[in-house]
Scaffold this motif. Structure first.
Motif, short mmCIF file in Angstrom:
data_model
loop_
_atom_site.label_atom_id
_atom_site.label_comp_id
_atom_site.label_asym_id
_atom_site.label_seq_id
_atom_site.Cartn_x
_atom_site.Cartn_y
_atom_site.Cartn_z
N GLY A 13 -29.27 -15.54 -16.95
CA GLY A 13 -28.49 -14.64 -16.11
C GLY A 13 -29.26 -13.35 -15.87
O GLY A 13 -29.72 -12.71 -16.81
N THR A 148 -24.28 -14.73 -18.47
CA THR A 148 -23.96 -15.45 -17.24
C THR A 148 -22.78 -14.87 -16.46
O THR A 148 -22.42 -15.39 -15.41
CB THR A 148 -23.67 -16.94 -17.55
OG1 THR A 148 -22.74 -17.00 -18.65
CG2 THR A 148 -24.94 -17.66 -17.96
N LEU A 286 -23.73 -24.29 -18.27
CA LEU A 286 -24.54 -23.56 -19.26
C LEU A 286 -24.90 -24.43 -20.46
O LEU A 286 -25.88 -24.16 -21.15
CB LEU A 286 -23.77 -22.31 -19.69
CG LEU A 286 -24.42 -21.33 -20.63
CD1 LEU A 286 -25.74 -20.81 -20.06
CD2 LEU A 286 -23.48 -20.14 -20.89
#
Ligand code: FAD
Ligand code: NAI
Length: 472
Positions: A13, A148, A286
């Motif tokens: 991220g 993220t 993820l």
């Protein structure tokens, strides 16, 4: 899949949490990569959040001011027109230069920027699916930092198309001014984006479930004042109303709403509905399940005081975990997480993180609200000062709002500072410093503030906390 040499840290991220963590880690001498799938760095904040919204807030304010507020200042302007395409182009230019700037910072600091979707496949491995469709990359790493972020919480039954039913992402990119806009949720996004479109000419109605606007964390006095001021600017509020259902199958959107107080139902219609009922952590793809990392009932990744998951080397920061969903909070955590990895210690003072709502006037606060202090059982005193009594605010014809201090009765230590008024977002920095340093309200009141400045209202509110203000 291809391999690249082992990293000390892989950050997943590239938002304010992730990019700051990556730069700090590299500065600390760690071999660092940052994986971002958006195609640009800066995350929600720079691409579709803080930055584009503030560009539109600033420029829509200038437009609105020239149209409605300039005559009394002795300036006559004829034929003021909106060029929405140009306003959007100005916004895009600011975003592009800032996201590009982070790419330069990555180069300067030696951070590897990996463009793709990162999936954790093991405690020490992140696999990346490149956005250009190339071969999967395997990044071997000692540490992983998850950053993220978050996404808009959808409203059940109303499909987001970002044209008619929009989130903030659609609200920063509309191609024409809707005649009527309904905002579901009177929190920060609802009030900021509602302000933008109201200033540009839309008839805006905000439907809020609670009986106060401002979202969680806003002091009740400030929320009340904000509602009065924004109401005067033309925004309509339906507080203590819940949206039951929506129908976007026709030309516009219809909403069925119900009063929380007497269950009376009503139908509202608009061209565009903005869904702004909060944001939720984003962990799709993820691979948390691959390493057994858990989330709580709201989807937040569970961590300890040092941002660690059950795996000591996998840390989590920013919107995807606990705490305020704010860019500067994510940034502080990014630095602390990198420091924990390199030095074994890091620190964020969660009691001294400011919040700012960039409406006009702005609202800004730090520390506890009066409601929170009351609930804690602590004895406290309150001092307020209205901008109406501040010489600079009067000179600038910007007298709406006030500064409110809350201090502990016994020690005079400042517990909370709440401002609504011109430049509140800049002024709150002084309050943050006061809380960080454990100042008393008398410390602040006895500090010289330049005349004539808006900050004198800050000083006088501090004075009003333990004594009488001079000018009120
Ligand atoms: P994000 O900024 O969301 O970044 C996460 C990044 O991770 C994203 O770019 C995403 O593409 C990427 N990503 C996710 N999963 C993967 C994966 N598996 N692989 C690779 N990349 C992945 N905050 C403020 O402090 N001030 C403001 O004025 C403000 N205004 C806002 C206005 C709006 C309209 C919105 C929506 C938000 C605003 N915020 C503001 C909140 C702020 O944007 C967030 O708090 C901040 O962006 C959080 O940073 P983050 O790094 O945790 O996550
Ligand atoms: P929010 O949590 O601030 O406000 C959501 C509001 O919607 C609340 O007042 C809630 O009571 C209301 N609500 C929830 N469900 C509802 C329903 N069904 N009907 C009617 N009302 C309902 O969330 P928001 O505004 O979406 O912002 C998300 C996050 O983004 C915030 O946490 C904020 O911190 C961040 N942000 C920060 C900004 C800033 O710092 N200036 C600007 C924009 C966003």
């Amino acid at each position: 899949s291809s391999e690249s040499g082992e990293h000390d840290v892989v950050v997943i991220g590239g938002g304010p949490g992730g990019y700051v963590a990556a730069i700090k880690a590299a500065q600390l001498g760690l071999k660092t990569a940052c994986v971002e799938k958006r195609g640009a760095l800066g995350g929600t904040c720079l691409n579709v959040g803080c930055i584009p919204s503030k560009s539109l807030l600033n420029n829509s304010h200038i437009y609105h001011q020239i149209k409605h507020d300039i005559k009394q200042r002795g300036i006559e302007v004829d034929n003021v027109r909106l060029n929405l395409d140009q306003m959007m182009a100005a916004k895009d230019k600011s975003v592009k230069s800032l996201t590009g700037g982070i790419e330069i910072l990555f180069k300067q600091n030696g951070v590897d920027y990996v463009k793709g979707t990162g999936t954790i496949t093991g405690e020490n491995e992140v696999k990346v699916k490149p956005i250009d469709g190339g071969e999967e990359i395997s990044l071997k790493t000692k540490n992983i930092i998850i950053a993220t972020g978050s996404e808009a919480t959808p409203f059940p039954g109303l499909e987001i198309d970002e044209k008619k039913v929009i989130t903030s992402t659609g609200a920063i990119a509309l191609t024409e001014v809707p005649k009527k806009m309904i905002v579901i949720g009177g929190g920060i996004i609802g009030l900021e984006m509602g302000s933008v479109w109201s200033r540009l000419g839309a008839e805006v109605t905000v439907v809020e479930y609670l009986d106060a606007i401002g979202g969680p964390g806003m002091d009740a006095d400030i929320a009340k004042t904000a509602q009065r001021i924004l109401g005067r600017q033309g925004i309509k509020f339906k507080t203590a109303h819940k949206v039951l259902s929506g129908d976007a199958s026709g030309k516009g959107v219809k909403l069925e709403i119900e009063s929380v107080k007497n269950q009376k139902q009503d139908t509202l219609e608009a061209d565009v509905v903005l869904v702004a009922i909060g944001r939720r952590p984003y962990t799709e793809g993820l691979g948390l399940e691959n390493v057994g990392i858990e989330t709580d009932e709201r989807g937040r990744i569970i961590i300890d005081q040092e941002y660690r998951t059950k795996h000591e080397n996998i840390r989590v920061i920013g919107d995807v975990t606990f705490g305020a969903m704010l860019a500067h909070k994510a940034e502080e955590e990014g630095i602390a997480a990198a420091e924990f990895i390199k030095k074994g210690y890091g620190h964020v003072n969660y009691g001294a993180i400011p919040s700012v709502m960039y409406t006009h006037p702005e609202a800004a606060w730090v520390g506890q609200t009066e409601q929170e202090v009351k609930a804690s059982g602590k004895e406290y005193v309150v001092g307020t000062f209205p901008f109406l009594a501040n010489s600079r605010a009067k000179t600038n014809l910007e007298t709406d709002g006030m500064v409110k201090f809350i201090a502990e009765k016994e020690t005079d230590r400042v517990l909370g500072i709440h401002i609504i008024g011109p430049n509140a977002g800049e002024m709150i920095a002084e309050g943050v410093l006061a809380i960080e340093y454990g100042a008393s309200s008398e410390d602040i009141a006895r500090t010289s503030h330049a005349h004539p400045t808006l900050s004198e209202a800050f000083k006088e509110a501090a004075m009003a906390t333990y004594d009488k203000a001079i000018h009120a």
